[in-house]
Design an enzyme around this catalytic site. Structure first.
Site, short mmCIF file in Angstrom:
data_model
loop_
_atom_site.label_atom_id
_atom_site.label_comp_id
_atom_site.label_asym_id
_atom_site.label_seq_id
_atom_site.Cartn_x
_atom_site.Cartn_y
_atom_site.Cartn_z
N ASP A 11 0.83 -1.27 0.01
CA ASP A 11 -0.12 -0.19 -0.29
C ASP A 11 1.14 0.88 -0.33
O ASP A 11 1.52 0.71 0.95
CB ASP A 11 -0.94 -0.01 1.54
N ASP A 130 -13.53 -3.96 -1.78
CA ASP A 130 -13.11 -3.82 -0.68
C ASP A 130 -14.82 -4.09 -0.19
O ASP A 130 -15.77 -3.62 -0.63
CB ASP A 130 -12.47 -2.33 -0.54
#
Length: 274
Positions: A11, A130
């Site tokens: 990330d 997600d």
């Protein structure tokens, strides 16, 4: 099915690799290029980079660090972050990435999936999903999850969205199980199996890995095509060659891994065990 892939997830935020808990409370884990080179040398099968604030900041991912990564590694990698147009996808791919991953832009504009697939092929298009379990016991897709200030539930039920993705042109799905992300208690087997039953697309599990046995449980219970993990790798709690040995000991046939001298290749000062 091909051997399942072991995929470190990086990330990216403000030019650094970070990791949070359930997509919040991010802390710095290291330098993008250094960590990418380390994982390439230690036999990761693939890398995924998420510029986690690109969508919420209404911008696309920075191509400069993509070019640097491409010059340092010899394994496939995928990049996500605010890719909303075919031209932005072109820039990412021409900068050296093998695939683009779209998440929030795909939910907001499903035609984007087909558009990119028509130009570059479905094999280049990954859709990140997600997903969070709500209070009523239903899984819903979330968007703009890179910041707790912008994250919001969409109107898409997760399984409805997943069932549409092949027809839209996606070549692969990464299911990010938000309820278990970062807490290292294991993958969300139940949710992943629901998704597996709905689609024939390659399915990558993301969220929840805390030890080597969690990967064993995942691959023994769900026919996923790969497993993403972040903290367990960035903190050196689990080394990839050790994980692959462990999986082979449980008759899970993964790609070979060499046994490196860790002190010779791990970039000093680029990780956190906290």
């Amino acid at each position: 099915m091909l051997a399942p892939r072991i995929i470190p997830c990086l990330d990216v935020r403000d030019g650094k690799v970070v990791k949070g808990i359930q997509f919040q409370q991010h802390r710095i884990m290291g330098d993008i290029v250094d960590l990418a080179a380390y994982y390439s040398q230690t036999c990761a099968d693939e890398l995924v980079f998420y510029d986690i604030t690109a969508s919420s900041e209404h911008r696309s991912v920075d191509s400069q660090w993509i070019e640097k990564v491409a010059s340092k590694i010899n394994i496939p990698f995928c990049v996500a972050g605010g890719i909303r147009t075919i031209e932005q996808a072109r820039l990412v791919l021409h900068s050296g990435a093998d695939k683009v991953s779209i998440n929030t832009p795909a939910v907001e504009n499903p035609d984007l999936i087909e558009g990119i697939a028509k130009v570059f092929g479905s094999q280049c298009v990954v859709v990140g999903v997600d997903s969070r379990l709500n209070a009523n016991g239903e899984y819903y897709v979330w968007k703009a999850t890179g910041s707790e200030k912008t994250a919001q539930q969409t109107t898409w039920k997760t399984m409805d969205w997943i069932s549409q993705l092949k027809n839209l042109g996606a070549g692969e799905i990464v299911l990010n199980c938000m309820n278990v992300d970062g807490i290292r208690q294991g993958y969300d087997i139940k949710q992943l199996q629901l998704a597996r039953d709905l689609t024939s697309l390659p399915l990558i599990a993301s969220g929840g890995a805390g030890n080597k046995d969690h990967f064993v449980q995942l691959f023994q219970n769900v026919s996923v095509n790969g497993a993403l993990a972040a903290t367990i790798f960035h903190s050196k709690q689990c080394l990839i060659h050790e994980l692959k040995d462990h999986l082979r000991n449980h008759n899970i046939m993964v790609r070979p891994a060499k046994h490196p001298a860790l002190s010779d290749i791990f970039p000093t000062g680029t990780h956190s065990t906290q």
